[in-house]
Design an enzyme around this catalytic site. Structure first.
Site, PDB file in Angstrom:
ATOM      1  N   ARG A   1      24.816  17.896  19.962  1.00  0.00           N
ATOM      2  CA  ARG A   1      24.074  19.143  20.178  1.00  0.00           C
ATOM      3  C   ARG A   1      24.236  20.069  18.978  1.00  0.00           C
ATOM      4  O   ARG A   1      23.334  20.840  18.661  1.00  0.00           O
ATOM      5  CB  ARG A   1      24.610  19.873  21.411  1.00  0.00           C
ATOM      6  CG  ARG A   1      24.193  19.275  22.735  1.00  0.00           C
ATOM      7  CD  ARG A   1      24.656  20.168  23.872  1.00  0.00           C
ATOM      8  NE  ARG A   1      24.542  21.554  23.466  1.00  0.00           N
ATOM      9  CZ  ARG A   1      25.436  22.497  23.730  1.00  0.00           C
ATOM     10  NH1 ARG A   1      26.499  22.236  24.429  1.00  0.00           N
ATOM     11  NH2 ARG A   1      25.242  23.722  23.310  1.00  0.00           N
TER      12      ARG A   1
ATOM     13  N   LYS B   1      23.012  26.373  13.455  1.00  0.00           N
ATOM     14  CA  LYS B   1      22.446  26.226  14.809  1.00  0.00           C
ATOM     15  C   LYS B   1      22.244  27.588  15.466  1.00  0.00           C
ATOM     16  O   LYS B   1      21.175  27.868  16.016  1.00  0.00           O
ATOM     17  CB  LYS B   1      23.386  25.366  15.669  1.00  0.00           C
ATOM     18  CG  LYS B   1      23.056  25.374  17.142  1.00  0.00           C
ATOM     19  CD  LYS B   1      23.980  24.478  17.933  1.00  0.00           C
ATOM     20  CE  LYS B   1      25.215  25.160  18.480  1.00  0.00           C
ATOM     21  NZ  LYS B   1      24.981  26.106  19.594  1.00  0.00           N
ATOM     22  N   ASN B   2      23.286  28.417  15.417  1.00  0.00           N
ATOM     23  CA  ASN B   2      23.231  29.680  16.163  1.00  0.00           C
ATOM     24  C   ASN B   2      22.346  30.736  15.513  1.00  0.00           C
ATOM     25  O   ASN B   2      22.091  31.779  16.104  1.00  0.00           O
ATOM     26  CB  ASN B   2      24.645  30.236  16.388  1.00  0.00           C
ATOM     27  CG  ASN B   2      25.394  29.438  17.440  1.00  0.00           C
ATOM     28  OD1 ASN B   2      24.834  28.551  18.071  1.00  0.00           O
ATOM     29  ND2 ASN B   2      26.665  29.751  17.610  1.00  0.00           N
TER      30      ASN B   2
ATOM     31  N   ASP C   1      34.458  29.931  18.188  1.00  0.00           N
ATOM     32  CA  ASP C   1      33.927  28.594  17.911  1.00  0.00           C
ATOM     33  C   ASP C   1      34.782  27.810  16.907  1.00  0.00           C
ATOM     34  O   ASP C   1      34.491  26.643  16.634  1.00  0.00           O
ATOM     35  CB  ASP C   1      32.476  28.686  17.398  1.00  0.00           C
ATOM     36  CG  ASP C   1      31.498  29.029  18.521  1.00  0.00           C
ATOM     37  OD1 ASP C   1      31.900  29.017  19.691  1.00  0.00           O
ATOM     38  OD2 ASP C   1      30.325  29.311  18.207  1.00  0.00           O
TER      39      ASP C   1
ATOM     40  N   ARG D   1      30.016  32.679  31.884  1.00  0.00           N
ATOM     41  CA  ARG D   1      28.982  33.092  30.930  1.00  0.00           C
ATOM     42  C   ARG D   1      27.736  33.707  31.586  1.00  0.00           C
ATOM     43  O   ARG D   1      26.633  33.151  31.483  1.00  0.00           O
ATOM     44  CB  ARG D   1      28.592  31.917  30.024  1.00  0.00           C
ATOM     45  CG  ARG D   1      29.745  31.460  29.165  1.00  0.00           C
ATOM     46  CD  ARG D   1      29.383  30.344  28.250  1.00  0.00           C
ATOM     47  NE  ARG D   1      28.778  30.783  27.011  1.00  0.00           N
ATOM     48  CZ  ARG D   1      28.456  29.970  26.017  1.00  0.00           C
ATOM     49  NH1 ARG D   1      28.677  28.689  26.133  1.00  0.00           N
ATOM     50  NH2 ARG D   1      27.925  30.428  24.915  1.00  0.00           N
TER      51      ARG D   1
ATOM     52  N   CYS E   1      29.160  26.906  32.737  1.00  0.00           N
ATOM     53  CA  CYS E   1      29.308  25.877  31.707  1.00  0.00           C
ATOM     54  C   CYS E   1      30.785  25.610  31.543  1.00  0.00           C
ATOM     55  O   CYS E   1      31.614  26.334  32.096  1.00  0.00           O
ATOM     56  CB  CYS E   1      28.640  26.278  30.406  1.00  0.00           C
ATOM     57  SG  CYS E   1      29.628  27.357  29.398  1.00  0.00           S
TER      58      CYS E   1
END
Ligand code: UD1
Length: 421
Positions: free
Chosen positions: A400, A22-23, A308, A121, A116
């Protein structure tokens, strides 16, 4: 809202294929904005965040064709260099359109992402970098508004290591006039994957993967094809899922190469892990002991332990033998899964950015709430060993960032049902 019901107790065994990262995919999709010629991408994961990014690009005038894991983007006719709040608020990574839009169109208007769940952030470093390259950047009505004739190469220094900040500035610098140097750059493998894609589009970049990246600007970029790297956080999450259940699995299409810090900790916990490579693909094999040993971790920018993966290791330590200390140094509010795990019976004491955990023999199923993407994954991992049913609410976070997580885990023997609201 959908929820997951995990019935604990199954030992995971078998094979699972890891999706594209994803990233890496998110910034690489944005790189398409830099060129008037098509960018063809393979191994693009089927995730809600990818859908959101494609929607965002499409409303700017990018033509998007998607067939399974292959996506072709054509930004030949950009009509609207605007990222509206409605899309940005659901996905902070939308800020990654800012650098490419300013570089290509000389203007951009991108909604500020706002707060968030895991912290404030801010995006001040993205803005500061573009200003150093000659752009006029201000905040108007909640939007970052940037204007410039052509960006100028500059020496950039970010106050902290920022992954998307590095990516945004690296993309912007590709079309700038002259050389840009990014000091204190993020070294994450996803930054390297983006640089490789940009290089195949004709960008002149060296040093990606180190803390000093040099970019010599070119007039334009050309058509290219690129395969997205495997998702190292999905890989790590499945390693943790196998580890906590005392299982044995093989993860296909991924490699230990991006995961040294995580693999090291799983070895310390008592797992056996080997990387395997055939002519066809790379894979990882893990065999876990019946009970893991507790392992302390401290998150920090790559190549140290990734933030993460912090929540998933909290799940592991919840039932491991011994005491562990977890220190989160990247985000100021990333322990929300701890209170949910306490509802499952975990023994966790939080003091600021430090969690002290004492492993218990058994967790007990309960209803818990997913608060962010990785927190959700950690609750699924914990649920795999909790007695009875764990009901995980608000799992839209999970969708997501994980492609089909319950189907993949069920194929390994887990018992997870999705209840649609
Ligand atoms: C990326 C990842 C995310 C991961 C994080 C840290 C993507 C799409 N997301 O997020 O999954 O958890 O890296 O590895 O790749 N900061 C500022 N000002 C800025 C930019 C950052 O103060 O302008 C701070 C942040 O608040 C945070 C720290 O710097 O405390 C690192 O954040 P950053 O690396 O930018 O995270 P993201 O790129 O948003």
């Amino acid at each position: 809202m959908d929820k997951l019901v995990v019935t604990g107790g199954a030992r995971l065994a078998g094979e699972v294929t890891i999706s594209g990262a994803k990233n890496a995919a998110l910034p690489i999709l944005c790189a398409s904005l830099l060129s008037a010629e098509p960018l063809r991408l393979t191994n693009v994961p089927a995730l809600n965040d990818i859908g959101t990014m494609l929607k965002l690009l499409a409303q700017m005038g990018v033509k998007v064709e998607r067939a399974g894991a292959e996506v072709t983007l054509n930004a030949g006719a950009l009509s609207n260099p605007v990222a509206p709040y409605e899309l940005v608020k659901t996905m902070r990574a939308s800020i990654l359109v800012l650098g490419p839009l300013v570089a290509r169109c000389g203007e951009a208007s991108v909604s500020l992402p706002g707060g968030c769940a895991i912290g404030a952030r801010p995006v001040d470093q993205h803005i500061k970098g573009l200003q150093s390259m000659g752009a006029e950047v201000g905040v108007e009505h909640g939007y970052v508004v940037a204007k410039v004739g052509r960006l100028k190469g500059a020496r950039l220094f970010t106050d902290m290591v920022t992954v998307t900040g590095t990516e945004n500035l690296m993309m912007a610098a590709c079309l700038a006039d002259g050389e840009t140097v990014i000091e204190n750059a993020a070294r994450e493998p996803e930054v390297v994957d983006l640089a490789q894609c940009l290089i195949s589009m004709g960008a002149q970049i060296s040093g990606a993967g180190t803390d000093l990246i040099r970019i010599r600007g070119v007039e334009k970029l050309r058509a290219a094809s690129h395969r997205i790297m495997p998702d190292r956080i999905e890989t790590g999450t499945f390693l943790c899922a196998a580890a906590i259940t005392g299982g044995e699995i093989r993860l296909l299409g991924t490699s230990t190469g991006y995961l040294d810090a995580v693999v090291d900790k799983l070895l310390d916990a008592g797992c056996e892990i080997t990387g395997e490579k055939t002519a066809k693909q790379e894979s990882i094999h893990i065999i876990a002991p019946p009970r893991l040993k507790a392992v302390s971790i401290r998150t920090a920018p790559y190549p140290a332990f990734p933030t993460d993966m912090q929540a998933q290791f909290m799940a592991i330590n919840a039932v491991a033998d011994g005491t562990a200390v977890i220190r989160e140094t990247i985000f100021e509010n990333r322990f929300m899964h701890a209170v949910e795990m306490q509802r499952l019976g975990a023994d966790i004491k939080i003091d600021g950015n430090t969690a002290v955990m004492k492993g218990v023999e058994k967790l007990q199923g309960a209803t818990v709430m997913a608060t962010d993407l990785r927190a959700s994954a950690s609750l699924v991992v914990a649920g795999l060993v909790a007695e009875g049913e764990t009901h995980i609410e608000r799992i839209y976070h999970l969708d997501r960032g994980y492609a089909n997580i319950e189907a993949k885990l069920n194929a390994l023997g887990a018992n997870i049902k999705r209840e649609r609201a």
